[in-house]
Design a protein around this motif. Structure first.
Motif, PDB file in Angstrom:
ATOM      1  N   SER A  44      45.006  40.656  62.977  1.00 18.75           N
ATOM      2  CA  SER A  44      45.078  41.679  61.930  1.00 18.75           C
ATOM      3  C   SER A  44      45.753  41.131  60.679  1.00 18.75           C
ATOM      4  O   SER A  44      46.775  40.437  60.765  1.00 18.75           O
ATOM      5  N   GLN A  45      45.175  41.457  59.527  1.00 25.79           N
ATOM      6  CA  GLN A  45      45.756  41.104  58.236  1.00 25.79           C
ATOM      7  C   GLN A  45      45.588  42.276  57.273  1.00 25.79           C
ATOM      8  O   GLN A  45      44.688  43.097  57.426  1.00 25.79           O
ATOM      9  N   VAL A  46      46.459  42.333  56.286  1.00 32.22           N
ATOM     10  CA  VAL A  46      46.396  43.353  55.242  1.00 32.22           C
ATOM     11  C   VAL A  46      46.333  42.644  53.896  1.00 32.22           C
ATOM     12  O   VAL A  46      47.052  41.668  53.660  1.00 32.22           O
ATOM     13  N   GLU A  47      45.461  43.144  53.015  1.00 32.31           N
ATOM     14  CA  GLU A  47      45.252  42.517  51.715  1.00 32.31           C
ATOM     15  C   GLU A  47      45.310  43.571  50.609  1.00 32.31           C
ATOM     16  O   GLU A  47      44.788  44.676  50.760  1.00 32.31           O
ATOM     17  N   THR A  48      45.957  43.229  49.526  1.00 32.37           N
ATOM     18  CA  THR A  48      45.927  44.048  48.310  1.00 32.37           C
ATOM     19  C   THR A  48      45.316  43.209  47.200  1.00 32.37           C
ATOM     20  O   THR A  48      45.618  42.014  47.083  1.00 32.37           O
ATOM     21  N   PHE A  49      44.445  43.827  46.386  1.00 35.11           N
ATOM     22  CA  PHE A  49      43.810  43.035  45.334  1.00 35.11           C
ATOM     23  C   PHE A  49      43.443  43.904  44.148  1.00 35.11           C
ATOM     24  O   PHE A  49      43.384  45.136  44.230  1.00 35.11           O
ATOM     25  N   ALA A  50      43.176  43.227  43.043  1.00 37.13           N
ATOM     26  CA  ALA A  50      42.685  43.854  41.822  1.00 37.13           C
ATOM     27  C   ALA A  50      41.498  43.040  41.316  1.00 37.13           C
ATOM     28  O   ALA A  50      41.501  41.796  41.394  1.00 37.13           O
ATOM     29  N   GLY A  51      40.480  43.727  40.825  1.00 37.91           N
ATOM     30  CA  GLY A  51      39.295  43.042  40.332  1.00 37.91           C
ATOM     31  C   GLY A  51      38.712  43.731  39.114  1.00 37.91           C
ATOM     32  O   GLY A  51      38.941  44.915  38.870  1.00 37.91           O
ATOM     33  N   VAL A  52      37.957  42.964  38.337  1.00 38.24           N
ATOM     34  CA  VAL A  52      37.266  43.490  37.159  1.00 38.24           C
ATOM     35  C   VAL A  52      35.824  43.801  37.551  1.00 38.24           C
ATOM     36  O   VAL A  52      35.129  42.946  38.100  1.00 38.24           O
ATOM     37  N   VAL A  53      35.379  45.027  37.275  1.00 32.18           N
ATOM     38  CA  VAL A  53      34.037  45.490  37.658  1.00 32.18           C
ATOM     39  C   VAL A  53      33.087  45.306  36.471  1.00 32.18           C
ATOM     40  O   VAL A  53      33.342  45.818  35.374  1.00 32.18           O
ATOM     41  N   PHE A  54      32.011  44.566  36.709  1.00 34.49           N
ATOM     42  CA  PHE A  54      30.953  44.387  35.714  1.00 34.49           C
ATOM     43  C   PHE A  54      29.734  45.170  36.186  1.00 34.49           C
ATOM     44  O   PHE A  54      29.212  44.917  37.279  1.00 34.49           O
ATOM     45  N   ARG A  55      29.254  46.093  35.376  1.00 31.77           N
ATOM     46  CA  ARG A  55      28.109  46.942  35.737  1.00 31.77           C
ATOM     47  C   ARG A  55      26.881  46.530  34.915  1.00 31.77           C
ATOM     48  O   ARG A  55      26.963  46.367  33.702  1.00 31.77           O
ATOM     49  N   PHE A  56      25.757  46.388  35.611  1.00 30.65           N
ATOM     50  CA  PHE A  56      24.526  46.020  34.931  1.00 30.65           C
ATOM     51  C   PHE A  56      23.321  46.572  35.665  1.00 30.65           C
ATOM     52  O   PHE A  56      23.446  47.129  36.737  1.00 30.65           O
TER      53      PHE A  56
END
Length: 216
Positions: free
Chosen positions: A204-216
């Protein structure tokens, strides 16, 4: 001259109608198109048991990165393909005089979806995926292997009405390990151990992240 003016008016009207049609088409494509989200995060936890022993390899907390592809399914749901990678170290926790450390790469490729709740500028969601995780260790005697894995996450999308947005998420990863794999081995004068795991052992692992969403 009157005929020329009439033709001009007809062309202008046709052009306006065409622009309105293209605008509506673009809005529809935006609502039902694709989203590509490169992200960076931090992953916690994870351990591998050593065969016939109470010793283990503990994965060190570290940075992660990846890419998510989404496309519309219904008004509230989207399909999702997730790729993520973590470069970390596995530290041997046992009776050896010199605790060895093994460099480890974890690559996950999973398919699933997300459920979107109501929201305008900020939209909460749930996500779940299943697939495989490929683990490789860079040490003498080690081998690489691929295991069944899955994940579940919760987060928010910021800026849902524009071409660009922000995705903030916390995600739990689970990997089903199996026996018969010399995944983490360390040989030498102070240690000679391999991490064999029991059938069905859940990592088991836990991850936190942030990302930039590109919509097309």
């Amino acid at each position: 001259a009157a005929l020329v003016r009439a033709i001009r008016r007809h062309c202008v009207a046709t052009g306006l109608l065409l622009l309105m049609s293209l605008s509506a088409r673009a809005q529809d494509d935006s609502a039902h198109g694709f989203e590509l989200t490169p992200f960076g995060g931090y992953r916690f936890g994870g351990s591998f048991d050593v065969a016939e022993s109470t010793d283990s390899y503990e994965l060190q907390d570290g940075s992660s990165f990846g890419l998510i592809l989404n496309w519309q399914h219904t008004g509230e749901t989207k399909w999702e393909i997730l790729y993520s990678r973590q470069q970390t170290e596995a530290e041997y926790v046992g009776a050896a005089n010199n605790d060895p450390v093994v460099d480890v790469d974890l690559h996950s490729l999973q398919l699933g979806g997300m459920y979107l709740f109501e929201g305008n500028t900020v939209q909460p969601y749930l996500a779940a995926t299943v697939g495989g995780t490929h683990a490789s260790a860079r040490s003498s005697g080690s081998k690489s292997d691929t295991f069944f894995s899955g994940s579940i996450g919760a987060g928010v999308l910021v800026g849902t009405g524009s071409r660009f947005g922000l995705r903030l998420e916390a995600r739990a990863h689970g990997t089903l390990a199996r026996s018969n794999t010399n995944l983490f081995c360390q040989t030498g004068p102070d240690a000679n151990v391999c991490a064999f795991r029991a059938e069905g052992d859940l990592i088991s692992q836990v991850e936190t992240f942030a990302g930039v969403v590109f919509r097309f």
